[in-house]
Design a protein around this motif. Structure first.
Motif, PDB file in Angstrom:
ATOM      1  N   TYR A 150      -4.347   5.112 -16.500  1.00  0.00           N
ATOM      2  CA  TYR A 150      -3.622   4.821 -16.107  1.00  0.00           C
ATOM      3  C   TYR A 150      -2.139   5.542 -15.748  1.00  0.00           C
ATOM      4  O   TYR A 150      -1.830   4.709 -14.286  1.00  0.00           O
ATOM      5  N   GLN A 151      -2.120   5.486 -16.283  1.00  0.00           N
ATOM      6  CA  GLN A 151      -0.619   7.408 -16.212  1.00  0.00           C
ATOM      7  C   GLN A 151      -1.736   8.290 -14.706  1.00  0.00           C
ATOM      8  O   GLN A 151      -0.237   7.989 -14.166  1.00  0.00           O
ATOM      9  N   GLU A 152      -2.284   8.072 -14.884  1.00  0.00           N
ATOM     10  CA  GLU A 152      -2.934   9.513 -13.811  1.00  0.00           C
ATOM     11  C   GLU A 152      -2.541   8.493 -12.229  1.00  0.00           C
ATOM     12  O   GLU A 152      -2.169   8.966 -11.333  1.00  0.00           O
ATOM     13  N   LEU A 153      -2.537   7.227 -12.768  1.00  0.00           N
ATOM     14  CA  LEU A 153      -2.823   6.615 -10.994  1.00  0.00           C
ATOM     15  C   LEU A 153      -1.466   6.494 -10.712  1.00  0.00           C
ATOM     16  O   LEU A 153      -1.080   6.186  -9.699  1.00  0.00           O
ATOM     17  N   VAL A 154      -0.597   6.248 -11.824  1.00  0.00           N
ATOM     18  CA  VAL A 154       0.945   5.916 -11.554  1.00  0.00           C
ATOM     19  C   VAL A 154       1.712   6.966 -10.778  1.00  0.00           C
ATOM     20  O   VAL A 154       2.179   7.315 -10.304  1.00  0.00           O
TER      21      VAL A 154
END
Length: 212
Positions: A195-199
């Motif tokens: 998720y943090q990589e998407l953000v």
């Protein structure tokens, strides 16, 4: 690859979003319309600075006729907020406008199935028409299907993820990242990092639109 008639002859003379959406409801360019409940066209403002492209509508989208209203859409909304992107200024759509699924057992949700290359090619005229109608500054490809629909079958999200590139044949920039549904399917221990990589990728989009 199965060759379908394709969507080109179903495109209307007028190319505004309302006209495109109405015409797409009558599309028979491939075989997916036969089992889907309805066409799921894109949604959002015609003057959107950002246009996001997913793969194919899911179960909830097929039922409502609206894109990104299921679990993946909820995660995408959260990621956009965390990245500083105004959701109200984003146009969201899919590379394929009809739900492709594997029949579920009675009482269970139908499971989405990846569209074939022939179906993606058949539906591409709708996506191109949406891009021409919206003229976004940045196009975000969510997952491999969306990226390969716009950037060619040799494109690999794993190799050029998060990079701002020139969209072939257009003035927009394009960035490929993971589809939110891939994050939801990831093992629990890997989900937060994914998720943090998407953000992080979406922050690149936010910065690019603010600088434009």
């Amino acid at each position: 690859m199965v060759k379908y008639e394709g969507a080109q002859r179903y495109l209307p003379e007028g190319r505004g979003l309302a006209e495109l959406r109405e015409a797409a409801g009558r599309c028979r360019g491939c075989d997916l319309y036969a089992d889907a409940t309805q066409t799921v066209f894109g949604a959002g403002p015609q003057n959107a600075r950002v246009l996001m492209v997913g793969e194919v509508p899911g179960d909830r989208e097929d039922a409502t006729g609206k894109p990104f209203v299921g679990p993946a859409g909820g995660l995408l909304d959260k990621a956009m907020k965390d990245a500083g992107i105004d959701r109200g200024g984003v146009y969201v759509t899919n590379a394929v406008k009809h739900f492709r699924f594997t029949p579920a057992e009675r009482g269970k949700r139908r499971i989405h199935k990846k569209p074939s290359r022939g179906q993606i090619v058949a539906c591409r005229p709708w996506l191109v028409a949406e891009l021409e109608a919206v003229t976004p500054g940045v196009v975000v490809c969510l997952g491999a299907t969306a990226a390969q629909s716009l950037l060619g079958t040799d494109f690999r999200v794993s190799q050029q993820r998060g990079e701002l590139l020139d969209l072939p044949g257009g003035e927009a920039r394009v960035l490929a990242t993971a589809h939110p549904s891939a994050i939801l399917r990831a093992p629990a221990e890997d989900r937060e990092q994914a998720y943090q990589e998407l953000v992080k990728d979406l922050r690149v989009v936010a910065k690019a639109t603010k600088a434009a």
